[in-house]
Design a protein around this motif. Structure first.
Motif, PDB file in Angstrom:
ATOM      1  N   ASP A 248      24.658  27.328  76.732  1.00  0.00           N
ATOM      2  CA  ASP A 248      25.109  28.587  76.148  1.00  0.00           C
ATOM      3  C   ASP A 248      26.589  28.520  75.801  1.00  0.00           C
ATOM      4  OD1 ASP A 248      24.514  31.440  75.525  1.00  0.00           O
ATOM      5  OD2 ASP A 248      26.033  31.781  77.068  1.00  0.00           O
ATOM      6  N   LYS A 249      27.346  27.803  76.631  1.00  0.00           N
ATOM      7  CA  LYS A 249      28.774  27.646  76.367  1.00  0.00           C
ATOM      8  C   LYS A 249      29.011  26.664  75.224  1.00  0.00           C
ATOM      9  CE  LYS A 249      32.983  28.677  77.712  1.00  0.00           C
ATOM     10  NZ  LYS A 249      33.474  30.071  77.740  1.00  0.00           N
ATOM     11  N   ALA A 250      28.279  25.554  75.249  1.00  0.00           N
ATOM     12  CA  ALA A 250      28.518  24.486  74.269  1.00  0.00           C
ATOM     13  C   ALA A 250      28.074  24.868  72.861  1.00  0.00           C
ATOM     14  CB  ALA A 250      27.796  23.213  74.708  1.00  0.00           C
TER      15      ALA A 250
ATOM     16  N   SER B  92      37.556  24.861  75.513  1.00  0.00           N
ATOM     17  CA  SER B  92      36.972  25.215  76.797  1.00  0.00           C
ATOM     18  C   SER B  92      36.800  23.966  77.649  1.00  0.00           C
ATOM     19  CB  SER B  92      35.609  25.898  76.593  1.00  0.00           C
ATOM     20  OG  SER B  92      35.079  26.349  77.822  1.00  0.00           O
ATOM     21  N   ALA B  93      37.289  24.042  78.886  1.00  0.00           N
ATOM     22  CA  ALA B  93      37.119  22.962  79.855  1.00  0.00           C
ATOM     23  C   ALA B  93      35.961  23.297  80.777  1.00  0.00           C
ATOM     24  CB  ALA B  93      38.397  22.768  80.660  1.00  0.00           C
TER      25      ALA B  93
ATOM     26  N   ILE C 199      35.318  18.657  77.720  1.00  0.00           N
ATOM     27  CA  ILE C 199      36.180  19.484  76.869  1.00  0.00           C
ATOM     28  C   ILE C 199      35.378  19.851  75.626  1.00  0.00           C
ATOM     29  CG2 ILE C 199      37.264  17.476  75.749  1.00  0.00           C
ATOM     30  CD1 ILE C 199      39.064  20.768  76.535  1.00  0.00           C
ATOM     31  N   LEU C 200      35.308  21.122  75.306  1.00  0.00           N
ATOM     32  CA  LEU C 200      34.589  21.631  74.133  1.00  0.00           C
ATOM     33  C   LEU C 200      35.619  22.141  73.132  1.00  0.00           C
ATOM     34  CD1 LEU C 200      31.925  23.758  76.068  1.00  0.00           C
ATOM     35  CD2 LEU C 200      31.798  21.342  75.468  1.00  0.00           C
ATOM     36  N   TYR C 201      35.485  21.732  71.868  1.00  0.00           N
ATOM     37  CA  TYR C 201      36.480  22.137  70.874  1.00  0.00           C
ATOM     38  C   TYR C 201      35.840  22.248  69.495  1.00  0.00           C
ATOM     39  CZ  TYR C 201      36.722  17.044  70.021  1.00  0.00           C
ATOM     40  OH  TYR C 201      36.403  15.725  69.752  1.00  0.00           O
ATOM     41  N   ASN C 202      36.610  22.803  68.567  1.00  0.00           N
ATOM     42  CA  ASN C 202      36.180  23.124  67.194  1.00  0.00           C
ATOM     43  C   ASN C 202      35.149  24.254  67.196  1.00  0.00           C
ATOM     44  OD1 ASN C 202      37.890  21.417  65.754  1.00  0.00           O
ATOM     45  ND2 ASN C 202      36.505  19.686  65.927  1.00  0.00           N
ATOM     46  N   ASP C 203      35.653  25.475  67.206  1.00  0.00           N
ATOM     47  CA  ASP C 203      34.789  26.662  67.204  1.00  0.00           C
ATOM     48  C   ASP C 203      33.863  26.656  65.998  1.00  0.00           C
ATOM     49  OD1 ASP C 203      37.489  26.941  68.140  1.00  0.00           O
ATOM     50  OD2 ASP C 203      37.037  29.003  68.672  1.00  0.00           O
TER      51      ASP C 203
ATOM     52  N   GLN D  36      32.252  17.909  71.606  1.00  0.00           N
ATOM     53  CA  GLN D  36      32.392  17.878  73.053  1.00  0.00           C
ATOM     54  C   GLN D  36      32.611  16.444  73.505  1.00  0.00           C
ATOM     55  OE1 GLN D  36      27.965  18.008  74.704  1.00  0.00           O
ATOM     56  NE2 GLN D  36      28.320  19.747  73.353  1.00  0.00           N
ATOM     57  N   GLU D  37      33.423  16.277  74.532  1.00  0.00           N
ATOM     58  CA  GLU D  37      33.673  14.979  75.142  1.00  0.00           C
ATOM     59  C   GLU D  37      33.589  15.154  76.651  1.00  0.00           C
ATOM     60  OE1 GLU D  37      34.049  12.076  73.728  1.00  0.00           O
ATOM     61  OE2 GLU D  37      34.260  12.691  71.636  1.00  0.00           O
TER      62      GLU D  37
END
Length: 660
Positions: free
Chosen positions: A240-242, A285-286, A174-178, A248-249
């Motif tokens: 590129d996504k991260a 983003s998952a 899970i990616l978070y905090n833009d 991220q977790e």
């Protein structure tokens, strides 16, 4: 005694009144359950809702977590447990159209009863397919994020039959905090797993395959061995996504059988520092990365609007913070209006009316997505579900006709998603707009009911920075020195201001000016005195006293307020601060000498005194000026009046400037 009794009664009465008006926001949900034939039915008692004046009737939406990997979005769900082990049940209730906070979540321990003949756990009665997008992963939140509140995120993943793998291992992330926002919007407070998932280090991302010596079947696994790395293309894809997220977790999963669905429950705390702009859209983003490279890697993006209050009818502008420097006439903005039928019956017609800001060209509007998915009424047969777009000069109506949109309180409706819809459209500017907020709002009418008004979606331009160069004549001047106050100086400076400001803005300036050496006669004396130089007698005919001064001054405008009347005329006022970086004074005596015998004449120069000072003579002058030209971005000419209250000196100066 009476003197003490009265204050005590006043204090007691104050506390009684306080107790009567204390908010009920801190009262948690009271969870109840009954079990019959192995089926557990849940219900909850929640604090009374407090209506908002002018808003539709308030209501609760529900998210239940049953403590065994099952969940429900129903009000009074049913659940079958496969085990009688004690577990914790949680209810996250969201108060819509309510002026308070949501009820706190307090887990309740229960001891379920499993069916006597054994049974398979179910999510809830009549629960629709979670994976509505058809992929291997999907995210769903219980509510839009509200600063200071908590938010639940369900992370679902599955092994599709099309993968052709009876057992699948891999990694979830899970990616978070833009990174788009300076502050963190979320803190992951807890991740609850029920299917043996374990925390994973996402940094190596080293999945690969190797071939055992005595087997022709490749074995896929995750390893920290740096020699066993993720394929280059996958590494680039993930990185590129991260890179767009600060946090991220990850988790490892194993033994995911064909058509098996599993769920992670991620509890987020929305930070008080979360951007207070209720038009901003945050992303999570998952990521789904199977060990087997033959199975497709997937990403799922969830966009959530920051809200001040929970309201299912919302208007959202994607990427509401824009860079004005790179905004042109051809820029396309994307709006999305969400709506939900919260009534007791279905809606057959939904009219979404949107006011169009004057900066937009209605002719460029095009619908990109709708829910429910319908065709345009121009190509529909009589009675077919369709969408009619009615454009005006300053408004547009999106009319869904002949549809069936269930009501949230409708009997037999258990899927809240089925009561929701949206229309998404893109639109362009008529021309490059002025640097002002762009505001739009919507009114939604279900059948013939009263309109429901949404929030206003506001597009704002980022400040941006505009450097500039300044070529001036007549300023700056050296501090507190009358010999330079009237010196007509040509100077070069630099300025810094917001990019292309519309009206009021601040500006700072910095000038560096080196004055040429200035020598002037202080006094001249004619005399007939005698002196001896190198044992030779001379007569002094004349003695001149000269003073030489050299000053290097730095000038800055640390405070200046400017106002652009339009794009051609601007005015400003502020203070010019002068500081001598280097100040050198030389006292020089020049003699005209005649030999005692009257035969020869000579000139003799002597330095009587020399002094240097650094960082001396700080002075401030007030000024006001006016500019003509392209005052927002581009070249312009300015005229500045300066007044020095310390010396009562005033003067005019002119300059040309170019802002980039």
């Amino acid at each position: 005694m009476k003197t003490l009794l009265l204050p005590l009664l006043v204090i007691l009465g104050f506390h009684v009144v306080q107790a009567q008006v204390l908010p009920t926001d801190t009262v948690p949900a009271k969870i109840s359950y009954t079990t019959e034939n192995g089926v557990t039915k849940f219900s909850a008692e929640l604090r009374p809702l407090r209506p908002i004046s002018g808003a539709p009737a308030p209501f609760y939406t529900y998210f239940w977590e049953f403590g065994d990997g099952g969940f429900s979005f129903e009000k009074d769900p049913l659940h079958i447990y496969s085990s009688s082990n004690p577990t914790m049940v949680r209810l996250f209730a969201t108060n819509n159209y309510d002026d308070g906070k949501h009820p706190p979540t307090r887990p309740r321990p229960i001891k379920p009863t499993k069916p006597s003949g054994g049974g398979k756990p179910m999510l809830a009665s009549n629960t629709p397919n979670f994976f509505k997008m058809g992929g291997s992963i999907e995210l769903k939140s219980n509510a839009m994020p509200k600063p200071g509140d908590d938010m639940m995120l369900v992370f679902g993943y599955r092994n599709k039959a099309s993968n052709g793998q009876p057992n699948l291992n891999g990694t979830l992330a899970i990616l978070y905090n833009d990174r788009e926002f300076s502050n963190n919007n979320f803190v992951l407070t807890e991740a609850r797993t029920y299917f043996g998932e374990k925390k994973a280090d996402l940094k190596p991302m080293t999945q690969t395959a190797y071939l055992p010596q005595k087997s022709k079947t490749p074995v896929y696994y995750a390893s920290a061995n740096p020699e066993l790395t993720l394929p280059k293309a996958d590494q680039v894809l993930f990185k590129d996504k991260a890179k767009d997220f600060k946090n991220q977790e990850g988790w490892r999963f194993e033994g995911l059988k064909t058509d098996e669905e599993r769920f992670l429950f991620l509890e987020f705390k929305t930070t008080p520092e979360m951007l207070k702009d209720t038009n901003a859209v945050v992303r999570l983003s998952a990521v789904f990365i199977p060990d087997n490279p033959l199975v497709e890697k997937e990403f799922f993006n969830l966009e959530l609007q920051i809200v001040a209050s929970h309201d299912p009818n919302k208007m959202v502008l994607r990427k509401s913070r824009m860079n004005y420097r790179f905004t042109s006439k051809s820029r396309e903005l994307t709006y999305k209006i969400r709506f939900q039928n919260t009534g007791k019956g279905p809606a057959k017609k939904v009219d979404v009316a949107v006011n169009i800001a004057p900066v937009f060209d209605p002719a460029t509007l095009k619908v990109t997505k709708t829910k429910p998915e319908v065709i345009t009424c121009d190509s529909a047969y009589s009675g077919q579900s369709c969408l009619k777009v009615l454009k005006g000069t300053d408004s547009v109506h999106f009319v869904f006709s002949n549809i069936y949109l269930p009501g949230l309180d409708q009997k037999g409706v258990n899927d809240a998603d089925s009561t929701m819809g949206f229309v998404e459209y893109k639109i362009r500017f008529k021309e490059k707009p002025e640097k002002l907020p762009i505001k739009s709002g919507a009114a939604i009418v279900f059948d013939k009911n009263e309109p429901i008004y949404t929030n206003r979606a506001v597009g704002r331009f980022k400040m941006g920075l505009s450097p500039g160069i300044i070529l001036g004549y007549g300023f700056p001047f050296e501090t507190n020195n009358q010999n330079f106050l009237n010196n007509k100086n040509i100077v070069i400076g630099a300025s810094l201001a917001p990019y292309a400001p519309h009206r009021t803005y601040w500006q700072v300036e910095l000038f560096l000016n080196t004055f040429k050496e200035n020598t002037y006669l202080v006094s001249s004396t004619t005399t007939s005195k005698d002196t001896v130089i190198n044992n030779t007698p001379y007569r002094i005919d004349k003695k001149d006293y000269y003073k030489t001064k050299k000053v290097i001054t730095i000038n800055a405008v640390p405070l200046q307020v400017r106002y652009n009347l339009n794009k051609y005329v601007g005015a400003g006022a502020g203070a010019l601060v002068s500081l001598n970086l280097y100040d050198k004074d030389i006292d020089e005596l020049k003699y005209n000498l005649t030999a005692a015998n009257g035969v020869g004449k000579i000139n003799l120069d002597r330095i009587a005194n020399s002094s240097k000072k650094h960082f001396s003579d700080l002075n401030a002058s007030l000024f006001a000026d006016v500019q003509f030209g392209l005052v927002r971005v581009g070249p312009s000419i300015g005229f500045r009046y300066l007044y020095d209250p310390k010396t009562n000196n005033n003067r005019m100066a002119s300059y040309v400037t170019w802002k980039f």
